[in-house]
Every structure is written in C-alpha cells, then in structure tokens.
Write an enzyme that holds these catalytic residues in place. Structure first.
Site, PDB file in Angstrom:
ATOM      1  N   ASP A  53       1.514  67.792 114.585  1.00 42.82           N
ATOM      2  CA  ASP A  53       2.296  66.559 114.517  1.00 42.82           C
ATOM      3  C   ASP A  53       1.283  65.440 114.327  1.00 42.82           C
ATOM      4  OD1 ASP A  53       3.711  64.226 114.921  1.00 42.82           O
ATOM      5  OD2 ASP A  53       4.757  64.943 116.716  1.00 42.82           O
ATOM      6  N   ASN A  80      -0.476  65.320 103.452  1.00 49.67           N
ATOM      7  CA  ASN A  80       0.789  65.206 102.724  1.00 49.67           C
ATOM      8  C   ASN A  80       1.925  64.652 103.569  1.00 49.67           C
ATOM      9  OD1 ASN A  80       2.929  66.102 100.628  1.00 49.67           O
ATOM     10  ND2 ASN A  80       3.497  67.227 102.478  1.00 49.67           N
ATOM     11  N   TYR A 158       7.622  51.387 103.255  1.00 45.78           N
ATOM     12  CA  TYR A 158       7.035  52.538 102.576  1.00 45.78           C
ATOM     13  C   TYR A 158       5.942  52.109 101.594  1.00 45.78           C
ATOM     14  CZ  TYR A 158       6.668  56.899  99.950  1.00 45.78           C
ATOM     15  OH  TYR A 158       6.189  58.043  99.342  1.00 45.78           O
ATOM     16  N   LYS A 162       1.792  52.933 101.695  1.00 44.38           N
ATOM     17  CA  LYS A 162       1.042  53.667 100.676  1.00 44.38           C
ATOM     18  C   LYS A 162      -0.086  52.806 100.098  1.00 44.38           C
ATOM     19  CE  LYS A 162       3.230  57.553 100.977  1.00 44.38           C
ATOM     20  NZ  LYS A 162       2.567  58.760 101.505  1.00 44.38           N
ATOM     21  N   THR A 193      13.106  65.321  96.669  1.00 42.47           N
ATOM     22  CA  THR A 193      12.741  65.885  97.970  1.00 42.47           C
ATOM     23  C   THR A 193      13.664  65.316  99.045  1.00 42.47           C
ATOM     24  OG1 THR A 193      11.166  64.137  98.550  1.00 42.47           O
ATOM     25  CG2 THR A 193      10.327  65.975  97.234  1.00 42.47           C
TER      26      THR A 193
END
Length: 235
Positions: A53, A80, A158, A162, A193
């Site tokens: 985790d 990932n 998000y 990134k 996904t």
C-alpha cells in the site's frame, strides 16, 4: 534474473506492464494493496506478488524487506499505482483541498515513499530503471494549448499531481545522474481503465507499452525524460 516491481499491478495498465515484462523473461512482482487481488493477478501471470500500500510506509518497508529476502536486488521499479478522485463538478473552484490531499497521497507522496524504500535494492543492480507512470495531463505546456486534445480536461487535483510527479522524476534523475539508474516518466495516454470508468479509447495494453520500453532501456537510453508512445512530451 531481472526482477521488477510494479505497484498497482492487479489490474489495468499495471497488470499489462507486469504481463509484458514477464513475456520478456523478467520476474514481474505484482504489487497490490489488496493481497487477495494481487495474488489472483499474479497467479494469472505465473509471477510472484507482494502486498504494498503506497500510502502506508510500514507496508512499503515490509515489501522492500520481502524483495530483498526473496530476490536480493531489484532491477526495475514501476511506480504505477495512482488514483483520480471523481466528483460531480471538476471545476477547480468546486474541488475541496481534501481531494488534492487524497490524490497527492497516492500519486506523489506514495511514489516518493516507494522509491526511497526500493532505492537501496535498485543500487545493487547493474542496470536499474525507475519508471513513474504519469499522464499527458501533467504537462504544463499542453494544459495551456487550446489545440491540445487534453486542453479541456481541467482536473486540478489529478493534473497537478501528475505535474508534481514529473518534477519528482526529474529530481531523482538529477540525484542519480552519476549512477547507472535511469529515471523516466511515462504517459500511457487515455486508456480504458477503472480510473476513468473505462471511457478511454486506448487499451490498457497500449498504455503499458511506453512504461515497458522505459523499464527496459539500454545503457544509451535517456534519463529524466517524459515520454509517450510517440516520443518525448513537452513539460
């Protein structure tokens, strides 16, 4: 035997990265937060698994200890694991700070936690590689280009996570420039996904390709780069 750890590898792009690396004869350790799902994915691939985790330092340290005991070293680390917190209104002004905290915990702080824990094992390898799975949404250049296909995807939590991950990539690449470690960021593109409710036009296998390429770079390959399957991306 070359050994790789892929976080968040029980499904989606992470699973495909593990599968493609395994096809090259690499031992692809399926890292997953849920031990049962990780084992199920690893069994499908015929590969080992470890519970990890990325938001739990104790879990990360335990995984590093297990890898050292079982494999002695680590050749490839693919960070990932990532999240996108969905909300009804994605406008920056409608996004609470807590959403950013939650997102950064996995997408940024988790990457640093895992990388720091695995780095001693990577430094034992002859040709270590670190790949951070980023996104084209992290490009400041593309975010300001009205012609870019991602221009309207204004997800402050998000996207900024990134962008931060890209700087994390550059920072480690600079620190490790005098070593054999190569550190790069991969943009998988807009893939179908669980992250996006399977809305992307690309497959998870297509999205995995750039990370696999960067994970298996030869000695002449780049470090500190940000790439998609079409080549280098603008920061």
């Amino acid at each position: 035997m070359t050994t790789a750890l892929i976080t968040g590898a029980n499904k989606g792009i992470g699973f495909e990265i593990a599968r493609l690396l395994a096809e090259q004869g690499i031992t692809a350790i399926v890292g997953a937060r849920d031990a049962e799902r990780g084992k199920a994915a690893a069994d499908r691939l015929g590969q080992p698994h470890v519970r990890i985790d990325v938001t739990d330092p104790a879990s990360v340290q335990a995984a590093a200890k297990w890898i050292e005991e079982e494999h002695g070293t680590l050749d490839i680390l693919v960070n990932n694991a990532g999240i996108l917190v969905w909300q009804d209104d994605f406008r920056p002004s409608a996004t609470p700070a807590e959403t950013l905290r939650q997102t950064y915990e996995t997408n940024v702080f988790g990457v640093i936690t895992v990388t720091n824990a695995m780095l001693p094992l990577l430094l034992k390898a002859q040709a270590p590689r670190i790949v951070n799975v980023s996104s084209g949404l992290g490009s400041l250049t593309l975010a300001q280009d009205p012609e870019a296909p991602t221009y309207l995807s204004n997800f402050i939590a998000y996207n900024s996570s990134k962008a931060a991950l890209n700087m994390v990539t550059v920072s480690y690449a600079k620190e490790l420039a005098e070593t054999a470690v190569k550190v790069n960021a991969a943009d998988p593109g807009y893939c179908a996904t669980d992250l996006n409710h399977h809305s992307g036009p690309r497959s998870a296998e297509q999205g995995a390709a750039t990370a696999v390429r960067l994970a298996t770079l030869d000695a002449d390959g780049p470090t500190g780069s940000y790439q998609s399957d079409e080549g280098a991306l603008p920061w």
